[in-house]
Scaffold this motif. Structure first.
Motif, PDB file in Angstrom:
ATOM      1  N   UNK A  20       9.017  -0.453   1.542  1.00 57.87           N
ATOM      2  CA  UNK A  20       8.226   0.622   2.162  1.00 57.87           C
ATOM      3  C   UNK A  20       7.075   1.044   1.266  1.00 57.87           C
ATOM      4  N   UNK A  21       7.335   1.098  -0.031  1.00 60.88           N
ATOM      5  CA  UNK A  21       6.325   1.537  -0.990  1.00 60.88           C
ATOM      6  C   UNK A  21       5.306   0.444  -1.300  1.00 60.88           C
ATOM      7  N   UNK A  22       5.770  -0.777  -1.537  1.00 61.75           N
ATOM      8  CA  UNK A  22       4.905  -1.849  -2.029  1.00 61.75           C
ATOM      9  C   UNK A  22       4.356  -2.774  -0.942  1.00 61.75           C
ATOM     10  N   UNK A  23       5.081  -2.927   0.143  1.00 70.22           N
ATOM     11  CA  UNK A  23       4.688  -3.828   1.230  1.00 70.22           C
ATOM     12  C   UNK A  23       4.882  -3.107   2.568  1.00 70.22           C
ATOM     13  N   UNK A  24       4.049  -2.122   2.872  1.00 76.32           N
ATOM     14  CA  UNK A  24       4.290  -1.275   4.053  1.00 76.32           C
ATOM     15  C   UNK A  24       4.284  -2.017   5.391  1.00 76.32           C
ATOM     16  N   UNK A  25       3.743  -3.229   5.446  1.00 74.44           N
ATOM     17  CA  UNK A  25       3.727  -4.000   6.693  1.00 74.44           C
ATOM     18  C   UNK A  25       4.937  -4.919   6.840  1.00 74.44           C
ATOM     19  N   UNK A  26       5.971  -4.698   6.009  1.00 72.98           N
ATOM     20  CA  UNK A  26       7.167  -5.548   6.077  1.00 72.98           C
ATOM     21  C   UNK A  26       7.838  -5.401   7.448  1.00 72.98           C
ATOM     22  N   UNK A  33      17.986  -8.402   6.123  1.00 73.78           N
ATOM     23  CA  UNK A  33      16.901  -9.358   5.919  1.00 73.78           C
ATOM     24  C   UNK A  33      15.578  -8.738   6.356  1.00 73.78           C
ATOM     25  N   UNK A  34      14.521  -9.176   5.665  1.00 72.24           N
ATOM     26  CA  UNK A  34      13.192  -8.627   5.858  1.00 72.24           C
ATOM     27  C   UNK A  34      12.185  -9.757   5.691  1.00 72.24           C
ATOM     28  N   UNK A  35      10.955  -9.553   6.178  1.00 71.19           N
ATOM     29  CA  UNK A  35       9.874 -10.487   5.883  1.00 71.19           C
ATOM     30  C   UNK A  35       8.627  -9.721   5.488  1.00 71.19           C
ATOM     31  N   UNK A  36       7.807 -10.389   4.671  1.00 68.57           N
ATOM     32  CA  UNK A  36       6.452  -9.922   4.377  1.00 68.57           C
ATOM     33  C   UNK A  36       5.546 -11.139   4.520  1.00 68.57           C
ATOM     34  N   UNK A  37       4.286 -10.893   4.828  1.00 69.86           N
ATOM     35  CA  UNK A  37       3.306 -11.970   4.966  1.00 69.86           C
ATOM     36  C   UNK A  37       2.251 -11.847   3.884  1.00 69.86           C
TER      37      UNK A  37
END
Length: 150
Positions: A20-26, A33-37
């Motif tokens: 939430x803090x570092x990759x808000x578009x996750x 499980x989660x993803x980031x682009x």
């Protein structure tokens, strides 16, 4: 050995708090499980059981599928594994080339986790083009576009 559910939940909450803090578009899938682009790369982050007192946080990116698996390509990937500081290239059962890095999760350090996710994203995004140029196949991002068009 079985990892207690409360330890798994605690790790999932830690991961999500950092995301939430570092990759808000996750994207969260609700199952740990989660993803980031990042560029052409997608990083899958999965919290998994490990031991009675530890969890593991896996950061993985599928880099290229359908490449010609050759001795030259394998030597290239192994040499890159020796050069790169974090994580390693691997070959999945269907010959998809991935890049992954795992961290212990029970006392997840924010900066370590951030560095791990970024390393996997940056390396996958950079090397997917080089691997495709060398051995053909499709970058993960291109495969997703092809799937949407079908």
């Amino acid at each position: 050995m079985r990892t207690p559910e409360d330890l798994l939940l605690q790790t999932v909450q830690s991961v999500e708090s950092i995301l939430k803090d570092k990759f808000p578009d996750y994207v969260a899938f609700g199952d740990g499980s989660f993803t980031i682009s990042h560029g052409s790369a997608t990083v899958m982050i999965v919290v998994r059981p490990f031991t009675e007192t530890e969890t593991v946080v896996e950061c993985t990116s599928q880099v290229v599928s359908g490449a010609r698996i050759s001795v030259e390509l394998m030597q290239y990937l192994l040499r890159k594994n020796a050069e790169l500081h974090f994580g390693a290239f691997g070959l999945l059962f269907d010959n998809t080339i991935n890049y992954s890095y795992a961290l212990p999760g029970s006392n997840l350090d924010e900066q370590e986790f951030y560095t791990a996710v970024n390393a996997v994203a940056i390396i996958a995004d950079h090397y997917d083009d080089e691997i495709v140029a060398m051995a053909g196949g499709q970058r993960s991002a291109d495969e997703a576009i092809t799937d949407l068009e079908a």
